[in-house]
Design a protein around this motif. Structure first.
Motif, PDB file in Angstrom:
ATOM      1  N   PRO A 415       0.806  -1.236   0.000  1.00 12.63           N
ATOM      2  CA  PRO A 415       0.000   0.000   0.000  1.00 12.63           C
ATOM      3  C   PRO A 415       0.831   1.275   0.000  1.00 12.63           C
ATOM      4  CG  PRO A 415      -0.157  -1.198   2.106  1.00 12.63           C
ATOM      5  CD  PRO A 415       0.497  -2.117   1.135  1.00 12.63           C
ATOM      6  N   GLU A 416       2.028   1.220   0.607  1.00 12.38           N
ATOM      7  CA  GLU A 416       2.887   2.404   0.616  1.00 12.38           C
ATOM      8  C   GLU A 416       3.315   2.784  -0.799  1.00 12.38           C
ATOM      9  OE1 GLU A 416       6.796   3.956   3.081  1.00 12.38           O
ATOM     10  OE2 GLU A 416       6.854   1.948   2.209  1.00 12.38           O
ATOM     11  N   LEU A 417       3.443   1.779  -1.677  1.00 16.59           N
ATOM     12  CA  LEU A 417       3.845   2.042  -3.051  1.00 16.59           C
ATOM     13  C   LEU A 417       2.791   2.872  -3.773  1.00 16.59           C
ATOM     14  CD1 LEU A 417       6.056   1.316  -5.170  1.00 16.59           C
ATOM     15  CD2 LEU A 417       4.631  -0.623  -5.819  1.00 16.59           C
ATOM     16  N   VAL A 418       1.522   2.538  -3.557  1.00 17.81           N
ATOM     17  CA  VAL A 418       0.441   3.292  -4.185  1.00 17.81           C
ATOM     18  C   VAL A 418       0.377   4.707  -3.632  1.00 17.81           C
ATOM     19  CG1 VAL A 418      -2.064   3.363  -4.569  1.00 17.81           C
ATOM     20  CG2 VAL A 418      -0.859   1.165  -4.592  1.00 17.81           C
ATOM     21  N   GLU A 419       0.652   4.837  -2.360  1.00 17.75           N
ATOM     22  CA  GLU A 419       0.613   6.149  -1.705  1.00 17.75           C
ATOM     23  C   GLU A 419       1.772   7.037  -2.137  1.00 17.75           C
ATOM     24  OE1 GLU A 419       1.250   8.036   2.772  1.00 17.75           O
ATOM     25  OE2 GLU A 419       0.868   5.890   2.542  1.00 17.75           O
ATOM     26  N   LYS A 420       2.985   6.436  -2.258  1.00 18.28           N
ATOM     27  CA  LYS A 420       4.182   7.242  -2.473  1.00 18.28           C
ATOM     28  C   LYS A 420       4.795   7.103  -3.862  1.00 18.28           C
ATOM     29  CE  LYS A 420       5.477   7.316   2.414  1.00 18.28           C
ATOM     30  NZ  LYS A 420       6.552   7.040   3.405  1.00 18.28           N
ATOM     31  N   GLY A 421       4.315   6.135  -4.666  1.00 21.86           N
ATOM     32  CA  GLY A 421       4.772   6.025  -6.039  1.00 21.86           C
ATOM     33  C   GLY A 421       5.900   5.028  -6.252  1.00 21.86           C
ATOM     34  N   SER A 422       6.123   4.706  -7.531  1.00 28.54           N
ATOM     35  CA  SER A 422       7.120   3.728  -7.940  1.00 28.54           C
ATOM     36  C   SER A 422       8.515   4.334  -8.043  1.00 28.54           C
ATOM     37  CB  SER A 422       6.755   3.155  -9.318  1.00 28.54           C
ATOM     38  OG  SER A 422       5.722   2.228  -9.239  1.00 28.54           O
ATOM     39  N   TYR A 423       9.463   3.445  -8.270  1.00 28.51           N
ATOM     40  CA  TYR A 423      10.814   3.849  -8.602  1.00 28.51           C
ATOM     41  C   TYR A 423      11.246   3.176  -9.894  1.00 28.51           C
ATOM     42  CZ  TYR A 423      12.386  -0.699  -6.705  1.00 28.51           C
ATOM     43  OH  TYR A 423      12.573  -2.031  -6.460  1.00 28.51           O
ATOM     44  N   MET A 424      12.386   3.633 -10.434  1.00 31.95           N
ATOM     45  CA  MET A 424      13.059   2.958 -11.526  1.00 31.95           C
ATOM     46  C   MET A 424      14.550   2.963 -11.222  1.00 31.95           C
ATOM     47  SD  MET A 424      12.990   3.908 -15.565  1.00 31.95           S
ATOM     48  CE  MET A 424      14.234   3.304 -16.696  1.00 31.95           C
ATOM     49  N   LEU A 425      15.160   1.776 -11.324  1.00 29.77           N
ATOM     50  CA  LEU A 425      16.576   1.605 -11.015  1.00 29.77           C
ATOM     51  C   LEU A 425      17.349   1.154 -12.235  1.00 29.77           C
ATOM     52  CD1 LEU A 425      16.358  -0.542  -7.741  1.00 29.77           C
ATOM     53  CD2 LEU A 425      16.709   1.933  -7.886  1.00 29.77           C
TER      54      LEU A 425
END
Length: 472
Positions: A415-425
């Motif tokens: 759920p934190e991912l939906v709240e704070k967004g994705s990353y790209m590495l």
């Protein structure tokens, strides 16, 4: 199906592609659907050129004209399968929307750094002419047509699944498979023309997976465990491979790139196995488990064991290395597959997951000791969520990763991912002995988007890559 001149898109051979130009741009599907933010999904252009002043930044955003699409996978109008056709160019990126059913056609040729919308194939047109909905994987064909796997009918029933054909002008042409030859379930696919074969994987009915994951649905048989073997290019279902209890939810699948080879791999998400499929002496196809990711005994989770949950897989263009993602356990793995029957683990790096240090979920060893994975911060950012999609540079030396699976599943497990967004590495790859190491100089924070945090899924290079291009 082939052509005689080598002046079309892509490369003559996979090994030639490895000597292609180094990537400078990546197109990334970015999703607002399911996040609670009433914004359209968009295609991000990311600068991956270390010599550029905008390196490691989103330099353009192309918003779709509708809300509620759920961009997911992508493909090209032409790839190396059309390399011999001088009249063909790789000009358009195909973006199926797995929830709305629309297919977007994006012009990347006029301005590669700032793609534009060329056409929208409406879901109503697709349903009316084919009965298909929930489009997923897109591949170009040497004929000029575009083929897209569709996971069900407009009501989310798996019985309506099959393969959509668009012509070279992106008009709905019909279904690819012969009448009465639709698979039980659908998901990904790959074709190997020299063996006159296409093989498709399978997930489950959209009415099941679009509601989130429920363990009872697995027990009730609502998720798939089959590979479907078709004759190519005529679309006759020749064989159905039942992968059994060790092959539940076979998702992303890849043949070896060498078009003469008759073997490939599929990642089975729920059972966390890599299955090798191959042609036998009598011309039929068979399968075997070649890699098993052991579940972790855990505390403070919904189940007593945490599966790896393999999502994406890919194969380097020289067919030496297999890479895959464990979305829940949080690691990316590299295996040497020079002996296709006996893969050897040569690289592993943790970039998230549910057992990272600081998480309430704790893994437990056989002797009762507890542990959590070390996940580094990159440029001051915690790597939230778990890795999901990967893309490899043509030369095999750089691996890119994003971390959104499907918005409702993201919300359920991270759920934190939906709240704070994705990353790209970006991960540096040792192509000699094997090994993976995060590049600390590259990080895209999709939590800092102008319209609010978004989710990032599949990635594509303008010149093609090891998950879009097929050789004939």
């Amino acid at each position: 199906m082939g052509c005689c001149k080598r002046t079309g898109p892509g490369y003559a051979t996979p090994l030639e592609a490895m000597s292609g130009p180094k990537e400078t741009l990546l197109y990334v599907n970015c999703i607002y659907n399911g996040t609670g933010r009433k914004k359209p999904d968009f295609l991000a252009t990311v600068d991956v050129d270390p010599n550029s002043s905008t390196y490691s930044k989103v330099i353009h955003r192309l918003s779709m004209p509708y809300i509620g699409d759920e961009l997911h996978h992508s493909g090209w109008n032409a790839c190396s399968s059309c390399h011999g056709d001088p009249s063909t160019t790789r000009s358009f990126l195909i973006l199926p929307s797995v929830v709305s059913g629309r297919v977007y056609v994006i012009d990347t040729q006029k301005n590669p750094k700032a793609p534009s919308l060329h056409k929208v194939v409406q879901s109503e047109d697709i349903v009316e002419k084919t009965g298909l909905a929930y489009p997923h994987t897109s591949h170009c064909l040497a004929s000029g047509d575009i083929m897209i796997s569709c996971l069900g009918d407009e009501d989310g029933n798996a019985k309506g699944n099959g393969f959509l054909l668009l012509d070279s002008e992106f008009n709905v042409k019909g279904r690819w498979e012969k009448p009465g030859h639709s698979p039980l379930f659908s998901y990904d696919f790959w074709y190997q023309p020299r063996h006159r074969t296409m093989i498709g994987s399978s997930l489950g009915a959209p009415a099941t997976f679009t509601r989130g994951f429920n363990i009872q649905h697995v027990k009730d048989g609502l998720y798939a465990r089959h590979l479907h073997v078709y004759s190519w290019p005529d679309g006759e279902l020749k064989q159905t491979l039942d992968l059994g209890e060790t092959g539940l939810t076979p998702l992303e699948m890849r043949f070896l790139h060498d078009p003469c080879k008759d073997t490939g791999y599929v990642g089975c998400a729920y059972t966390s196995n890599i299955v090798r499929f191959f042609k036998t002496e009598d011309g039929s196809w068979s399968h075997e488990v070649v890699i098993s990711v052991k579940p972790l005994k855990v505390q403070n989770w919904i189940l007593p064991e945490l599966p790896g949950f393999i999502t994406d897989i890919l194969i380097s263009l020289d067919d030496r290395f297999l890479y895959f993602i464990n979305w829940l356990q949080g690691d990316i793995r590299q295996y040497n597959i020079e002996d296709p029957k006996n893969p050897v683990l040569v690289g592993q790096v943790y970039v998230g997951g549910l057992v990272r240090k600081g998480s309430p979920v704790v893994a437990q060893t056989e002797d009762g000791k507890t542990w959590q994975s070390d996940v580094p911060e990159i440029q001051g950012h915690q790597l939230r969520g778990g890795p999901n999609m990967i893309q490899l540079s043509l030369d095999g030396k750089r691996l890119y990763a994003t971390n959104s699976l499907f918005s409702i599943w993201d919300r359920q497990f991270y759920p934190e991912l939906v709240e704070k967004g994705s990353y790209m590495l970006q991960i540096d790859v040792d192509t000699m002995k094997g090994g993976l190491k995060i590049n600390p100089n590259f990080f895209i924070d999709f939590g800092a988007e102008p319209d609010g945090p978004c989710m990032a899924h599949e990635m594509r290079y303008p010149g093609g890559d090891c998950t879009s291009d097929i050789w004939i």
